[in-house]
Design an enzyme around this catalytic site. Sequence first.
Site, PDB file in Angstrom:
ATOM      1  N   ASP A  96      61.235 -65.430  76.190  1.00 45.48           N
ATOM      2  CA  ASP A  96      61.782 -64.528  77.214  1.00 45.48           C
ATOM      3  C   ASP A  96      60.726 -63.856  78.069  1.00 45.48           C
ATOM      4  OD1 ASP A  96      64.709 -64.276  76.945  1.00 45.48           O
ATOM      5  OD2 ASP A  96      64.115 -63.932  74.869  1.00 45.48           O
ATOM      6  N   HIS A 139      58.077 -70.022  84.279  1.00 45.30           N
ATOM      7  CA  HIS A 139      58.345 -71.014  83.235  1.00 45.30           C
ATOM      8  C   HIS A 139      57.111 -71.901  83.026  1.00 45.30           C
ATOM      9  CE1 HIS A 139      62.386 -69.668  82.917  1.00 45.30           C
ATOM     10  NE2 HIS A 139      62.753 -70.079  84.122  1.00 45.30           N
ATOM     11  N   LEU A 188      53.140 -80.634  61.686  1.00 42.66           N
ATOM     12  CA  LEU A 188      53.964 -79.530  62.198  1.00 42.66           C
ATOM     13  C   LEU A 188      55.229 -80.116  62.811  1.00 42.66           C
ATOM     14  CD1 LEU A 188      54.263 -76.498  63.214  1.00 42.66           C
ATOM     15  CD2 LEU A 188      53.118 -77.257  65.295  1.00 42.66           C
TER      16      LEU A 188
HETATM   17  C1  FPP Z   1      63.491 -67.416  79.059  1.00 37.03           C
HETATM   18  O1  FPP Z   1      62.930 -66.612  80.093  1.00 37.03           O
HETATM   19  C2  FPP Z   1      63.000 -68.796  79.168  1.00 37.03           C
HETATM   20  C3  FPP Z   1      63.800 -69.894  79.317  1.00 37.03           C
HETATM   21  C4  FPP Z   1      65.271 -69.791  79.389  1.00 37.03           C
HETATM   22  C5  FPP Z   1      63.250 -71.249  79.460  1.00 37.03           C
HETATM   23  C6  FPP Z   1      62.054 -71.613  78.632  1.00 37.03           C
HETATM   24  C7  FPP Z   1      61.641 -72.999  78.972  1.00 37.03           C
HETATM   25  C8  FPP Z   1      60.382 -73.405  79.284  1.00 37.03           C
HETATM   26  C9  FPP Z   1      59.219 -72.502  79.163  1.00 37.03           C
HETATM   27  C10 FPP Z   1      60.083 -74.782  79.810  1.00 37.03           C
HETATM   28  C11 FPP Z   1      60.598 -76.003  79.133  1.00 37.03           C
HETATM   29  C12 FPP Z   1      60.275 -76.152  77.690  1.00 37.03           C
HETATM   30  C13 FPP Z   1      59.305 -76.902  77.114  1.00 37.03           C
HETATM   31  C14 FPP Z   1      59.334 -77.111  75.665  1.00 37.03           C
HETATM   32  C15 FPP Z   1      58.193 -77.529  77.853  1.00 37.03           C
HETATM   33  P1  FPP Z   1      63.834 -66.077  81.280  1.00 37.03           P
HETATM   34  O2  FPP Z   1      63.933 -67.123  82.336  1.00 37.03           O
HETATM   35  O3  FPP Z   1      65.142 -65.653  80.718  1.00 37.03           O
HETATM   36  O4  FPP Z   1      63.006 -64.891  81.832  1.00 37.03           O
HETATM   37  P2  FPP Z   1      63.569 -63.467  82.243  1.00 37.03           P
HETATM   38  O5  FPP Z   1      64.230 -62.926  81.008  1.00 37.03           O
HETATM   39  O6  FPP Z   1      62.361 -62.692  82.617  1.00 37.03           O
HETATM   40  O7  FPP Z   1      64.506 -63.709  83.377  1.00 37.03           O
END
Ligand code: FPP
Length: 225
Positions: free
Chosen positions: A2, A19, A113
């Site tokens: 997050d 991201h 892992l």
């Molecule tokens: C949450 O932050 C994050 C996500 C919903 C996506 C996470 C995915 C990746 C980092 C990329 C793909 C994965 C891999 C394994 C390469 P948010 O977008 O909810 O952030 P916020 O809470 O600040 O809006």
Amino acid sequence: MDGNGRWASQRGLPRVMGHRAGVEALRKIIEVSLDIRLKYLTIYAFSTENWKRPTNEVKALMGLLVEYIERELVDLHQKGIKIKPIGDLTALPPKVLVKVEEAVKRTKQNQKLVLQIALNYGGRKEILNAVQKIAQQVAIREIAPTEINEALITEYLYTKGIPEPDLLIRTAGELRLSNFLLWQTAYTEFWFTDVFWPEFTPEHFSQAIKDYAQRQRRFGGLQEN
Ligand code: FPP
């Protein structure tokens, strides 16, 4: 993971850059996980609810996953990492599914892992899926209703064969489970931080593990001498 979006917004960047930075943070955490001989690491990459995000963000996340596999698969494999997706993969775009399947196939013998990637994952959906499958077995009299117990349900979850998580880390000040591993986290220890995921460093990870090591886990029983 997050806080990717907020990290980017704070810098006047598009959310997708957050991201992208999140993937970099993940890379470091995987390195430390190998160093400390962690056996299982589960990351919440995309939830069943994340489809509600704007199409361009969903596309960007899927694209990042494909890019990640294309760029890192050889290295992940050489390091002995086993890629194991959990979630309803049938709904993923075909291009993503092909890459994920390739990663699973290539790394399936690895044992250092297990990297569980929750993809189109929802805890309720996982339990529902298990219940439907068990009900089918009951309908054809393969399983008697009296044989349904916790161990059996566990066998029908996406995480079959993987131990329940000891520690769950949630970043960016969020204090919810958000449909993550609902069944498996019954006795998991939680660790929260306000740090946004792109800024989550190996030092934060070490701190979380140190704090975890201080906890007394009683699993509903009494503390042992
Ligand atoms: C949450 O932050 C994050 C996500 C919903 C996506 C996470 C995915 C990746 C980092 C990329 C793909 C994965 C891999 C394994 C390469 P948010 O977008 O909810 O952030 P916020 O809470 O600040 O809006």
